[in-house]
Write a protein that holds these residues in place. Structure first.
Motif, PDB file in Angstrom:
ATOM      1  N   ALA A   1       8.461  -3.315  13.116  1.00 13.83           N
ATOM      2  CA  ALA A   1       7.987  -2.141  13.866  1.00 13.83           C
ATOM      3  C   ALA A   1       6.500  -1.948  13.606  1.00 13.83           C
ATOM      4  N   ASP A   2       5.911  -1.063  14.395  1.00 18.60           N
ATOM      5  CA  ASP A   2       4.494  -0.738  14.263  1.00 18.60           C
ATOM      6  C   ASP A   2       4.338   0.746  13.974  1.00 18.60           C
ATOM      7  N   LEU A   3       3.448   1.057  13.054  1.00 18.02           N
ATOM      8  CA  LEU A   3       3.078   2.433  12.759  1.00 18.02           C
ATOM      9  C   LEU A   3       1.808   2.720  13.549  1.00 18.02           C
ATOM     10  N   ILE A   4       1.903   3.684  14.448  1.00 18.47           N
ATOM     11  CA  ILE A   4       0.799   3.992  15.361  1.00 18.47           C
ATOM     12  C   ILE A   4       0.291   5.397  15.072  1.00 18.47           C
ATOM     13  N   VAL A   5      -1.033   5.521  14.990  1.00 17.97           N
ATOM     14  CA  VAL A   5      -1.669   6.823  14.781  1.00 17.97           C
ATOM     15  C   VAL A   5      -2.468   7.163  16.030  1.00 17.97           C
ATOM     16  N   TYR A   6      -2.328   8.422  16.465  1.00 18.67           N
ATOM     17  CA  TYR A   6      -3.000   8.910  17.669  1.00 18.67           C
ATOM     18  C   TYR A   6      -4.216   9.751  17.310  1.00 18.67           C
ATOM     19  N   ASN A   7      -5.181   9.764  18.204  1.00 17.60           N
ATOM     20  CA  ASN A   7      -6.376  10.570  18.033  1.00 17.60           C
ATOM     21  C   ASN A   7      -6.038  12.058  18.133  1.00 17.60           C
ATOM     22  N   ASP A   8      -6.800  12.877  17.436  1.00 13.57           N
ATOM     23  CA  ASP A   8      -6.651  14.326  17.553  1.00 13.57           C
ATOM     24  C   ASP A   8      -8.033  14.959  17.415  1.00 13.57           C
ATOM     25  N   ASP A   9      -8.086  16.245  17.574  1.00 14.64           N
ATOM     26  CA  ASP A   9      -9.367  16.948  17.515  1.00 14.64           C
ATOM     27  C   ASP A   9      -9.594  17.704  16.213  1.00 14.64           C
ATOM     28  N   HIS A  10      -8.712  17.556  15.242  1.00 11.25           N
ATOM     29  CA  HIS A  10      -8.868  18.364  14.035  1.00 11.25           C
ATOM     30  C   HIS A  10      -9.036  17.586  12.734  1.00 11.25           C
ATOM     31  N   ASN A  11      -8.746  16.291  12.691  1.00 13.28           N
ATOM     32  CA  ASN A  11      -8.934  15.524  11.463  1.00 13.28           C
ATOM     33  C   ASN A  11     -10.281  14.814  11.482  1.00 13.28           C
ATOM     34  N   THR A  12     -10.967  14.843  10.348  1.00  7.95           N
ATOM     35  CA  THR A  12     -12.267  14.173  10.246  1.00  7.95           C
ATOM     36  C   THR A  12     -12.068  12.677  10.000  1.00  7.95           C
ATOM     37  N   PHE A  13     -13.110  11.908  10.290  1.00 12.31           N
ATOM     38  CA  PHE A  13     -13.065  10.474  10.007  1.00 12.31           C
ATOM     39  C   PHE A  13     -12.796  10.240   8.523  1.00 12.31           C
ATOM     40  N   ASP A  14     -13.479  10.991   7.666  1.00 16.29           N
ATOM     41  CA  ASP A  14     -13.305  10.814   6.221  1.00 16.29           C
ATOM     42  C   ASP A  14     -11.866  11.051   5.786  1.00 16.29           C
TER      43      ASP A  14
ATOM     44  N   ILE B   1      -9.040   4.376  16.842  1.00 18.01           N
ATOM     45  CA  ILE B   1      -8.262   5.562  17.218  1.00 18.01           C
ATOM     46  C   ILE B   1      -9.148   6.538  17.984  1.00 18.01           C
ATOM     47  N   HIS B   2     -10.364   6.724  17.517  1.00 21.12           N
ATOM     48  CA  HIS B   2     -11.286   7.663  18.158  1.00 21.12           C
ATOM     49  C   HIS B   2     -11.613   7.235  19.595  1.00 21.12           C
ATOM     50  N   PHE B   3     -11.920   5.964  19.787  1.00 22.67           N
ATOM     51  CA  PHE B   3     -12.364   5.495  21.105  1.00 22.67           C
ATOM     52  C   PHE B   3     -11.233   5.094  22.052  1.00 22.67           C
ATOM     53  N   LYS B   4     -10.129   4.605  21.506  1.00 22.61           N
ATOM     54  CA  LYS B   4      -9.027   4.155  22.359  1.00 22.61           C
ATOM     55  C   LYS B   4      -7.873   5.157  22.448  1.00 22.61           C
ATOM     56  N   GLY B   5      -7.875   6.159  21.577  1.00 24.90           N
ATOM     57  CA  GLY B   5      -6.839   7.177  21.605  1.00 24.90           C
ATOM     58  C   GLY B   5      -5.673   6.913  20.676  1.00 24.90           C
ATOM     59  N   LYS B   6      -5.532   5.676  20.226  1.00 24.50           N
ATOM     60  CA  LYS B   6      -4.466   5.327  19.279  1.00 24.50           C
ATOM     61  C   LYS B   6      -4.731   3.928  18.752  1.00 24.50           C
ATOM     62  N   ALA B   7      -4.052   3.603  17.649  1.00 29.24           N
ATOM     63  CA  ALA B   7      -4.138   2.251  17.090  1.00 29.24           C
ATOM     64  C   ALA B   7      -2.929   1.993  16.206  1.00 29.24           C
ATOM     65  N   THR B   8      -2.515   0.742  16.158  1.00 28.58           N
ATOM     66  CA  THR B   8      -1.481   0.318  15.217  1.00 28.58           C
ATOM     67  C   THR B   8      -2.166   0.161  13.865  1.00 28.58           C
ATOM     68  N   VAL B   9      -1.718   0.938  12.887  1.00 28.71           N
ATOM     69  CA  VAL B   9      -2.363   0.926  11.577  1.00 28.71           C
ATOM     70  C   VAL B   9      -1.604   0.090  10.557  1.00 28.71           C
ATOM     71  N   LYS B  10      -0.340  -0.231  10.859  1.00 30.53           N
ATOM     72  CA  LYS B  10       0.448  -1.092   9.966  1.00 30.53           C
ATOM     73  C   LYS B  10       1.660  -1.610  10.714  1.00 30.53           C
ATOM     74  N   SER B  11       1.995  -2.851  10.474  1.00 25.47           N
ATOM     75  CA  SER B  11       3.211  -3.468  11.010  1.00 25.47           C
ATOM     76  C   SER B  11       4.055  -3.942   9.840  1.00 25.47           C
ATOM     77  N   ALA B  12       5.319  -3.580   9.858  1.00 26.89           N
ATOM     78  CA  ALA B  12       6.227  -3.945   8.763  1.00 26.89           C
ATOM     79  C   ALA B  12       7.646  -3.607   9.203  1.00 26.89           C
ATOM     80  N   ALA B  13       8.587  -3.741   8.279  1.00 30.94           N
ATOM     81  CA  ALA B  13       9.970  -3.354   8.552  1.00 30.94           C
ATOM     82  C   ALA B  13      10.036  -1.840   8.728  1.00 30.94           C
ATOM     83  N   MET B  14      10.917  -1.413   9.600  1.00 28.45           N
ATOM     84  CA  MET B  14      11.095   0.011   9.901  1.00 28.45           C
ATOM     85  C   MET B  14      11.279   0.824   8.615  1.00 28.45           C
ATOM     86  N   ALA B  15      12.082   0.329   7.696  1.00 34.48           N
ATOM     87  CA  ALA B  15      12.368   1.059   6.451  1.00 34.48           C
ATOM     88  C   ALA B  15      11.113   1.251   5.602  1.00 34.48           C
TER      89      ALA B  15
END
Length: 97
Positions: free
Chosen positions: A25-38, A62-76
């Motif tokens: 599976a892939d762990l995907i993080v989406y862009n938002d307006d409240h978390n800083t880059f740091d 994530i900032h420019f494309k709206g989302k990104a896969t940040v890790k791929s591994a087993a679902m568990a």
């Protein structure tokens, strides 16, 4: 006579969870307006074990494309990582392949 079969349904739910736990599976993080880059980068380093350079690249994607896969591994393996990211205020989901 009527019989309740709720326990059988619970067993089916447990089986569904176990079947998918080893699936890739892939762990995907989406862009938002409240978390800083740091904050996002720090979260990736501490939770996912990414280097600062990799974390920065993912944050930019994530900032420019709206989302990104940040890790791929087993679902568990991804479930607790997704929960930890969400606990820090990030918008993260797991998608099976």
């Amino acid at each position: 006579m009527l019989y309740a079969h709720a326990p059988q349904e619970d067993v089916l739910l447990e089986e569904e969870i176990e079947v998918g736990s080893g699936e890739p599976a892939d762990l995907i993080v989406y862009n938002d307006d409240h978390n800083t880059f740091d904050w996002v980068m720090k979260s990736f380093e501490e939770i996912l074990g990414h280097s600062s350079q990799q974390s920065e690249q993912l944050a930019m994607l994530i900032h420019f494309k709206g989302k990104a896969t940040v890790k791929s591994a087993a679902m568990a393996e991804l479930r607790p990582k997704r929960e930890a990211l969400v606990d820090r205020g990030l918008s993260a989901v797991i998608e099976g392949r």
